[in-house]
Design an enzyme around this catalytic site. Sequence first.
Site, mmCIF file in Angstrom:
data_model
loop_
_atom_site.group_PDB
_atom_site.id
_atom_site.type_symbol
_atom_site.label_atom_id
_atom_site.label_comp_id
_atom_site.label_asym_id
_atom_site.label_seq_id
_atom_site.Cartn_x
_atom_site.Cartn_y
_atom_site.Cartn_z
ATOM 1 N N GLU A 35 10.711 13.322 -0.541
ATOM 2 C CA GLU A 35 11.166 12.107 -1.205
ATOM 3 C C GLU A 35 9.939 11.280 -1.553
ATOM 4 O O GLU A 35 9.146 10.933 -0.671
ATOM 5 C CB GLU A 35 12.094 11.302 -0.289
ATOM 6 C CG GLU A 35 12.574 10.002 -0.951
ATOM 7 C CD GLU A 35 13.334 9.086 -0.002
ATOM 8 O OE1 GLU A 35 14.284 8.429 -0.460
ATOM 9 O OE2 GLU A 35 12.943 9.003 1.180
ATOM 10 N N ARG A 37 8.686 7.839 -2.367
ATOM 11 C CA ARG A 37 9.087 6.438 -2.318
ATOM 12 C C ARG A 37 8.168 5.639 -3.227
ATOM 13 O O ARG A 37 7.104 5.146 -2.821
ATOM 14 C CB ARG A 37 9.037 5.939 -0.880
ATOM 15 C CG ARG A 37 10.175 6.448 -0.019
ATOM 16 C CD ARG A 37 11.548 5.980 -0.512
ATOM 17 N NE ARG A 37 11.655 4.529 -0.478
ATOM 18 C CZ ARG A 37 12.258 3.843 0.493
ATOM 19 N NH1 ARG A 37 12.823 4.486 1.490
ATOM 20 N NH2 ARG A 37 12.295 2.532 0.458
ATOM 21 N N LYS A 300 22.379 6.420 36.558
ATOM 22 C CA LYS A 300 22.642 7.426 37.589
ATOM 23 C C LYS A 300 23.739 7.014 38.565
ATOM 24 O O LYS A 300 24.531 7.860 39.011
ATOM 25 C CB LYS A 300 21.355 7.739 38.352
ATOM 26 C CG LYS A 300 20.295 8.388 37.483
ATOM 27 C CD LYS A 300 19.077 8.798 38.296
ATOM 28 C CE LYS A 300 18.022 9.404 37.398
ATOM 29 N NZ LYS A 300 16.896 9.990 38.159
ATOM 30 N N ASP A 338 17.832 15.546 41.443
ATOM 31 C CA ASP A 338 16.669 14.771 41.903
ATOM 32 C C ASP A 338 16.417 15.052 43.385
ATOM 33 O O ASP A 338 15.279 15.173 43.833
ATOM 34 C CB ASP A 338 16.922 13.267 41.737
ATOM 35 C CG ASP A 338 16.806 12.808 40.288
ATOM 36 O OD1 ASP A 338 16.138 13.497 39.503
ATOM 37 O OD2 ASP A 338 17.403 11.767 39.951
ATOM 38 N N GLY A 375 19.313 4.951 41.573
ATOM 39 C CA GLY A 375 19.793 6.318 41.698
ATOM 40 C C GLY A 375 18.791 7.249 42.343
ATOM 41 O O GLY A 375 19.127 8.013 43.264
ATOM 42 N N MET A 437 5.109 3.184 35.133
ATOM 43 C CA MET A 437 5.473 4.073 34.028
ATOM 44 C C MET A 437 4.889 3.536 32.718
ATOM 45 O O MET A 437 4.737 2.329 32.542
ATOM 46 C CB MET A 437 6.996 4.174 33.917
ATOM 47 C CG MET A 437 7.504 5.101 32.814
ATOM 48 S SD MET A 437 9.302 5.014 32.606
ATOM 49 C CE MET A 437 9.860 5.816 34.095
ATOM 50 N N TYR A 462 6.380 10.224 36.198
ATOM 51 C CA TYR A 462 5.535 11.337 35.752
ATOM 52 C C TYR A 462 4.901 11.093 34.385
ATOM 53 O O TYR A 462 4.217 11.962 33.846
ATOM 54 C CB TYR A 462 6.329 12.651 35.730
ATOM 55 C CG TYR A 462 7.472 12.698 34.739
ATOM 56 C CD1 TYR A 462 7.269 13.130 33.431
ATOM 57 C CD2 TYR A 462 8.759 12.329 35.108
ATOM 58 C CE1 TYR A 462 8.309 13.181 32.525
ATOM 59 C CE2 TYR A 462 9.800 12.376 34.210
ATOM 60 C CZ TYR A 462 9.575 12.809 32.916
ATOM 61 O OH TYR A 462 10.607 12.850 32.010
ATOM 62 N N GLY A 483 5.095 12.971 40.440
ATOM 63 C CA GLY A 483 6.437 13.070 39.877
ATOM 64 C C GLY A 483 6.594 14.269 38.962
ATOM 65 O O GLY A 483 7.721 14.701 38.692
ATOM 66 N N GLN A 494 18.624 21.855 36.749
ATOM 67 C CA GLN A 494 19.485 21.451 35.643
ATOM 68 C C GLN A 494 19.706 22.608 34.672
ATOM 69 O O GLN A 494 20.821 22.826 34.194
ATOM 70 C CB GLN A 494 18.875 20.256 34.896
ATOM 71 C CG GLN A 494 19.008 18.946 35.634
ATOM 72 C CD GLN A 494 18.553 17.767 34.798
ATOM 73 O OE1 GLN A 494 17.712 17.894 33.909
ATOM 74 N NE2 GLN A 494 19.110 16.601 35.080
#
Length: 516
Positions: A35, A37, A300, A338, A375, A437, A462, A483, A494
């Site tokens: 595109e 612009r 959580k 966790d 959590g 963080m 982490y 972490g 997971q």
Amino acid sequence: MKDPTLVCASLVAPSPEDMAREMGIAADHGADLVELRLDSLASFNPRPHLHFLLKHRPLPVIVTFRPKWEGGEYEGDENWRLDALRLAMEFGADYVDIELQAAQEFVESISVKKPENFKLIVSSHNYQTTPSIEELGNLVSRIQAVGADIVKIATSPVDISDVTRMFKMLAHCQEEQQVPMIGMVMGERGLVSRLLCPKFGGYLTFCSLNIGKESAPGQPTITDLMNLYRIKQIRTDTMVLGLIGKPVGHSKSPLLHNAALNSVGINAVYVPFLVDDLASFLKAFSYPDFAGFSVGIPHKVTAITCCDEVDPIAKCIGAVNTIVRRPSDGKLIGYNTDYVGAISAIEDGIRGLIGDHSIELPLDGRIFVVIGAGGAGKALAYGAKAKGARVVIANRTYAGAKALAESVGCDALLFTELESFNPEKGMVLANTTSVGMQPNVHDTPIAKSALGHYDLVFDAVYTPKETRLLREAKESGIPVVSGVEMFIRQAMKQFDLFTGLPAPEEMMRDFVMKNI
């Protein structure tokens, strides 16, 4: 069978030369079209600049000249703007994008001259809300009626659940074989509308070449779209997984999970969901193919009440960080990985510290100080208590610390009491808050001077890999567990829950160490 969704790189540049160079870059990165612009050009001169840009274009081109009143940069004479778009068509542009408000006049003016392969995109932008399904349907009809070859609607979300209305509109247009539709919801909450465009039948999706070069809020980069989310592999039957959180932009979970899914050839994509209200999100995104979610801060604890069933361990912890949709009945099942990731990493850290990798319960009898009562704090407190540790909860509010301490059966402290808390040597410190963080990398939950009483320091953060807390612990000669290690281990669990397959451990560990 529907044609694949196209990837369009939207180019914002100060000069035609810069824009031409960026066309080449977009082609090299695998874009299907670009595109242009025109409203981003500093001193746009229609005839020479359009001739230059269109003569040797490496890809098909959408020409857009967006006025200020529709979210663009152009503020000049309207007739001059429309003349420039007509000229673009005459010079061979593959598409021109015209706003619904200006479309009637424009369509009438090109009806005789319109080339056979030229397509007109008629667009509508809503920078406040996402209308109801009925209103979106009426808008599609209005855009079709004016003579559009392609319908384009861009809206703004009040909540991420608004995105599902756009998904439904895209799917409806495809099922009814109406005029092709481009439908997207702008901003970070609407990012998934761009990433999952192929799943719901969108004609194309837009991206930018680089961060900071977006032509509309929420555009992903072409690198992320093609390589991270592998948009060319997304089909109507692609399974959707993702991270639910607020914020989510910092998370490396999409990097890791998408790489892992691709490594074993699973037809799935993992995307970020910026969620304000978890219950409304889960209700809106109830599609069977939306098969599993990682649950991050701050959802959580709430997730416990949003699941149909909760794993007994997660129920004891009082927090869920993984939700899986059971295929047989669509029910949402909550888990906590966790707990597994963090405690196993800390246990291995203690085993290394004492030089005995065979010891079964390395935390048994140790004082285990958990910073934070959310959590992740609940997961660490429960896990440490189950492994025989004497747990202490420290939190910004004593009420929060006391509530968690009572549920676990341990002691509570105020955050500010940590620096004077030193009943004995050999303690373990575990930070489960977001202090430190990115972007707040200079913050730490506890002064360096208070670290000397601990045998090991763990930080659940982490990003960055080495927080200020971990760096200062190392400088004090104290072993640390990052972490990152918790992140790897909980992500592997997971993956098992999401896919029913063993996680590719070696690949995931190697990927994290090289890329995160």
